[in-house]
Design a protein around this motif. Structure first.
Motif, PDB file in Angstrom:
ATOM      1  N   ASP A  38       0.845  -1.193   0.000  1.00 23.97           N
ATOM      2  CA  ASP A  38       0.000   0.000   0.000  1.00 23.97           C
ATOM      3  C   ASP A  38       0.880   1.243   0.000  1.00 23.97           C
ATOM      4  O   ASP A  38       1.604   1.493   0.964  1.00 23.97           O
ATOM      5  CB  ASP A  38      -0.916   0.011   1.231  1.00 23.97           C
ATOM      6  CG  ASP A  38      -1.967  -1.081   1.175  1.00 23.97           C
ATOM      7  OD1 ASP A  38      -2.383  -1.431   0.062  1.00 23.97           O
ATOM      8  OD2 ASP A  38      -2.370  -1.564   2.246  1.00 23.97           O
ATOM      9  N   THR A  63      -0.540   4.317  -1.442  1.00 27.47           N
ATOM     10  CA  THR A  63      -1.402   5.473  -1.689  1.00 27.47           C
ATOM     11  C   THR A  63      -2.392   5.633  -0.543  1.00 27.47           C
ATOM     12  O   THR A  63      -2.123   5.255   0.585  1.00 27.47           O
ATOM     13  CB  THR A  63      -2.142   5.290  -3.025  1.00 27.47           C
ATOM     14  OG1 THR A  63      -2.900   4.071  -2.989  1.00 27.47           O
ATOM     15  CG2 THR A  63      -1.157   5.211  -4.182  1.00 27.47           C
ATOM     16  N   ARG A 119      -7.954   1.938   1.229  1.00 28.88           N
ATOM     17  CA  ARG A 119      -8.841   1.244   0.293  1.00 28.88           C
ATOM     18  C   ARG A 119     -10.251   1.840   0.301  1.00 28.88           C
ATOM     19  O   ARG A 119     -11.055   1.527  -0.574  1.00 28.88           O
ATOM     20  CB  ARG A 119      -8.899  -0.247   0.629  1.00 28.88           C
ATOM     21  CG  ARG A 119      -9.436  -0.592   2.004  1.00 28.88           C
ATOM     22  CD  ARG A 119      -9.375  -2.111   2.226  1.00 28.88           C
ATOM     23  NE  ARG A 119      -9.923  -2.548   3.511  1.00 28.88           N
ATOM     24  CZ  ARG A 119      -9.231  -2.637   4.630  1.00 28.88           C
ATOM     25  NH1 ARG A 119      -7.946  -2.296   4.624  1.00 28.88           N
ATOM     26  NH2 ARG A 119      -9.788  -3.045   5.758  1.00 28.88           N
ATOM     27  N   GLN A 140     -10.487   5.073  -2.759  1.00 30.25           N
ATOM     28  CA  GLN A 140     -10.052   4.907  -4.142  1.00 30.25           C
ATOM     29  C   GLN A 140     -11.191   5.190  -5.120  1.00 30.25           C
ATOM     30  O   GLN A 140     -12.353   4.895  -4.857  1.00 30.25           O
ATOM     31  CB  GLN A 140      -9.554   3.477  -4.361  1.00 30.25           C
ATOM     32  CG  GLN A 140      -8.404   3.059  -3.452  1.00 30.25           C
ATOM     33  CD  GLN A 140      -7.085   3.659  -3.860  1.00 30.25           C
ATOM     34  OE1 GLN A 140      -6.864   3.944  -5.027  1.00 30.25           O
ATOM     35  NE2 GLN A 140      -6.202   3.873  -2.900  1.00 30.25           N
ATOM     36  N   GLY A 173     -11.090  -0.911  -3.712  1.00 29.54           N
ATOM     37  CA  GLY A 173      -9.886  -0.186  -3.320  1.00 29.54           C
ATOM     38  C   GLY A 173      -8.826  -1.075  -2.716  1.00 29.54           C
ATOM     39  O   GLY A 173      -7.781  -0.589  -2.281  1.00 29.54           O
ATOM     40  N   SER A 222      -5.838  -4.037  -2.365  1.00 27.47           N
ATOM     41  CA  SER A 222      -4.594  -4.262  -3.110  1.00 27.47           C
ATOM     42  C   SER A 222      -4.572  -5.620  -3.798  1.00 27.47           C
ATOM     43  O   SER A 222      -3.579  -5.978  -4.427  1.00 27.47           O
ATOM     44  CB  SER A 222      -3.389  -4.154  -2.170  1.00 27.47           C
ATOM     45  OG  SER A 222      -3.479  -5.125  -1.134  1.00 27.47           O
ATOM     46  N   GLY A 240     -11.574   1.891  -8.871  1.00 31.68           N
ATOM     47  CA  GLY A 240     -10.828   1.546  -7.673  1.00 31.68           C
ATOM     48  C   GLY A 240      -9.340   1.674  -7.828  1.00 31.68           C
ATOM     49  O   GLY A 240      -8.830   2.657  -8.366  1.00 31.68           O
ATOM     50  N   ARG A 241      -8.640   0.656  -7.394  1.00 34.67           N
ATOM     51  CA  ARG A 241      -7.179   0.670  -7.421  1.00 34.67           C
ATOM     52  C   ARG A 241      -6.713   0.156  -8.774  1.00 34.67           C
ATOM     53  O   ARG A 241      -6.778  -1.042  -9.065  1.00 34.67           O
ATOM     54  CB  ARG A 241      -6.643  -0.200  -6.278  1.00 34.67           C
ATOM     55  CG  ARG A 241      -5.147  -0.152  -6.151  1.00 34.67           C
ATOM     56  CD  ARG A 241      -4.706  -0.563  -4.773  1.00 34.67           C
ATOM     57  NE  ARG A 241      -3.266  -0.802  -4.758  1.00 34.67           N
ATOM     58  CZ  ARG A 241      -2.537  -0.927  -3.669  1.00 34.67           C
ATOM     59  NH1 ARG A 241      -3.114  -0.835  -2.481  1.00 34.67           N
ATOM     60  NH2 ARG A 241      -1.239  -1.155  -3.735  1.00 34.67           N
ATOM     61  N   SER A 242      -6.226   1.044  -9.584  1.00 34.11           N
ATOM     62  CA  SER A 242      -5.972   0.746 -10.997  1.00 34.11           C
ATOM     63  C   SER A 242      -4.795  -0.195 -11.224  1.00 34.11           C
ATOM     64  O   SER A 242      -4.662  -0.752 -12.318  1.00 34.11           O
ATOM     65  CB  SER A 242      -5.739   2.041 -11.773  1.00 34.11           C
ATOM     66  OG  SER A 242      -4.640   2.766 -11.237  1.00 34.11           O
ATOM     67  N   ASP A 243      -3.925  -0.381 -10.225  1.00 31.42           N
ATOM     68  CA  ASP A 243      -2.760  -1.246 -10.441  1.00 31.42           C
ATOM     69  C   ASP A 243      -3.060  -2.719 -10.187  1.00 31.42           C
ATOM     70  O   ASP A 243      -2.213  -3.579 -10.395  1.00 31.42           O
ATOM     71  CB  ASP A 243      -1.596  -0.801  -9.554  1.00 31.42           C
ATOM     72  CG  ASP A 243      -1.925  -0.853  -8.068  1.00 31.42           C
ATOM     73  OD1 ASP A 243      -3.120  -0.707  -7.728  1.00 31.42           O
ATOM     74  OD2 ASP A 243      -1.006  -1.039  -7.256  1.00 31.42           O
TER      75      ASP A 243
END
Length: 475
Positions: free
Chosen positions: A294, A296, A299, A302, A362, A364, A418-421
């Motif tokens: 994490d 950023t 969760r 995001q 959000g 990981s 959400g979490r784009s990665d």
């Protein structure tokens, strides 16, 4: 998600008695209090594991898919032929707090006796009184657990217990408040939060160096619930946490699904406000544990609202260029937008949650989004049901998305809301669809036993050859 129709009735008086009860009674009453025992059974969420889908309460038969194989829960009704009707208080205590059946065989720690070992003598007596006097007997035995060799050798659990079983009731911390101690007692004991939220080591033991920092449950992922502001729930207030435990949702942040949805429905939502507050006080006092992945914001923060409809009407085609299959945006509009909104904003009353500022999108890792799409969500609190159908049904069902479609849909949701990665592959979906990854312990234990057997044969051969050589020299 498994649905159950069994409901407890707990009077206001019993809740008041429990909220004021001490975690260290001076002397246990061996007769027990069935009313207190009923509440403790609720707090311990006994019905969730010991009731099969559409089965009778506490009659067992629930199939629990573990990394080592399928474990079936047992009948804990007072049936003399199929349940625990022939258990004495001492027998019951050994099973609940030490993981040993009346016949002397060891239980597997899928039954959280490592947590229940913290229960006091009085709580054990009260639970025993409830199960023996208030629960209806069911004279039906469920399927028998048959783990693959060598895990089917229950005696091996004796050595596991020597290493990892606490074996002592909770000891109050005199430097902390009564509320904190009550919360610690519940989290470590009855509600057994660490059973799901603490990572398991190689021998399937809880990693006590990083408690409550998140763990895979095979299909679902129990997230970090330490007070870390990014990886955990440090951004939540005491009121937020209490509201989530009571209802299973926190608007704009999180919703309970899978095992947590069941825990809310059958346990937390039926506990007293005082106990929920105590749990919140204790959890928020713990040492924060940060996930190195994490980097950023948390969760719960995001993503933002985006409507894919404009893209579908214009530059982005409904079908992917390469394989003539529906794009993630098209899958979203066809399967999700009717409930969650064209911009994934959710419904105004919060019944359908937003997909941005959402703990699932959000996160990981993709486990919980995949499981939500595959299995859906169903929990009922105070007569209000939260429901989402699963989209990974078997062939012939009205709605079915294959592994590739769910992967494309998941990637679109993560990238857009959400979490784009986070990236999801069809292989990830297939793994969760079959119950999650298997433990390497089974294979390694077999290899170890085989190596031990070979070594023993070699030693026997050496001893035999040595004796034979001596015998020749004597002659």
């Amino acid at each position: 998600m498994i649905q159950r129709s069994f409901f407890y009735t707990v009077t206001v008086c019993s809740l008041a008695v429990i909220a004021l009860s001490a975690t260290h009674p001076a002397k246990a009453d061996p007769l027990g209090n069935p009313q207190r025992g009923q509440y403790l059974a609720v707090a311990s969420d006994c019905v969730a594991c010991h009731t099969a889908p559409h089965g009778q309460p506490f009659a067992g038969g629930l199939a629990m898919h573990t990394p080592l194989g399928v474990i079936y829960s047992t009948n804990i009704t007072p049936s003399l032929s199929a349940g625990i009707g022939h258990y004495s208080l001492e027998d019951f205590d050994k099973a609940v707090r030490r993981g040993v059946r009346k016949d002397g065989a060891n239980l597997y720690p899928a039954m959280p006796y490592t947590a229940y070992s913290y229960l006091t003598d009085q709580d054990i007596a009260d639970l025993y009184a409830y199960f023996q006097k208030e629960v209806a007997p069911v004279d039906k035995k469920g399927p028998v657990t048959a783990l693959p060799f060598p895990m089917n050798i229950r005696f091996s659990m004796s050595f596991w217990n020597m290493l990892f079983l606490n074996g002592k009731p909770y000891q109050a911390d005199a430097t902390k408040s009564a509320e904190w101690n009550r919360g610690a007692y519940l989290v470590q004991g009855a509600t057994h939060c660490g059973t799901c939220h603490t990572h398991r080591g190689f021998l399937m033991q809880e990693d006590l160096a990083h408690p409550l920092s998140g763990a895979s449950l095979g299909t679902w992922y129990a997230p970090n619930i330490t007070p870390d502001t990014v990886s955990g729930i440090g951004s939540w207030s005491d009121q937020d946490l209490t509201e989530y435990l009571r209802t299973g949702r926190l608007h704009g942040k999180a919703q309970a699904g899978g095992g947590m949805g069941e825990a809310v429905e059958h346990s937390f939502s039926r506990m007293s406000s005082g106990d929920l507050n105590a749990i919140s006080v204790y959890l928020r006092s713990l040492k924060p544990v940060s996930d190195p992945n994490d980097h950023t914001s948390s969760r719960f923060q995001q993503g933002h609202d985006v409507s894919p409809a404009v893209e579908l009407r214009g530059a982005t085609p409904i079908m992917d260029h390469n394989d003539d299959t529906a794009s993630g945006a098209a899958l979203f509009m066809g399967n999700c937008a009717s409930c969650h909104g064209a911009s994934a904003q959710g419904s105004k009353d919060g019944y359908y949650p937003s997909l941005w500022h959402n703990s699932v999108t959000g996160a990981s890792r993709g486990d919980n989004l995949i499981s939500t799409i595959l299995y859906g969500v169903s929990r009922s609190v105070e007569g209000r049901q939260a429901f989402m159908p699963g989209f990974g049904g078997k062939s012939g069902d009205a709605v079915q998305l294959d592994d590739s479609q769910i992967a494309r849909l998941s990637n679109f949701v993560f990238k857009t809301y959400g979490r784009s990665d986070v990236q999801v592959t069809p292989q990830d979906v297939a793994l969760i669809r079959k119950g999650g990854p298997a433990s390497p312990l089974l294979l390694l234990s077999r290899v170890g036993m085989a190596a031990g057997a070979i070594l023993l044969l070699v030693l026997c051969a050496v001893v035999f050859a040595t004796r034979r050589h001596k015998a020749r020299n004597i002659v």
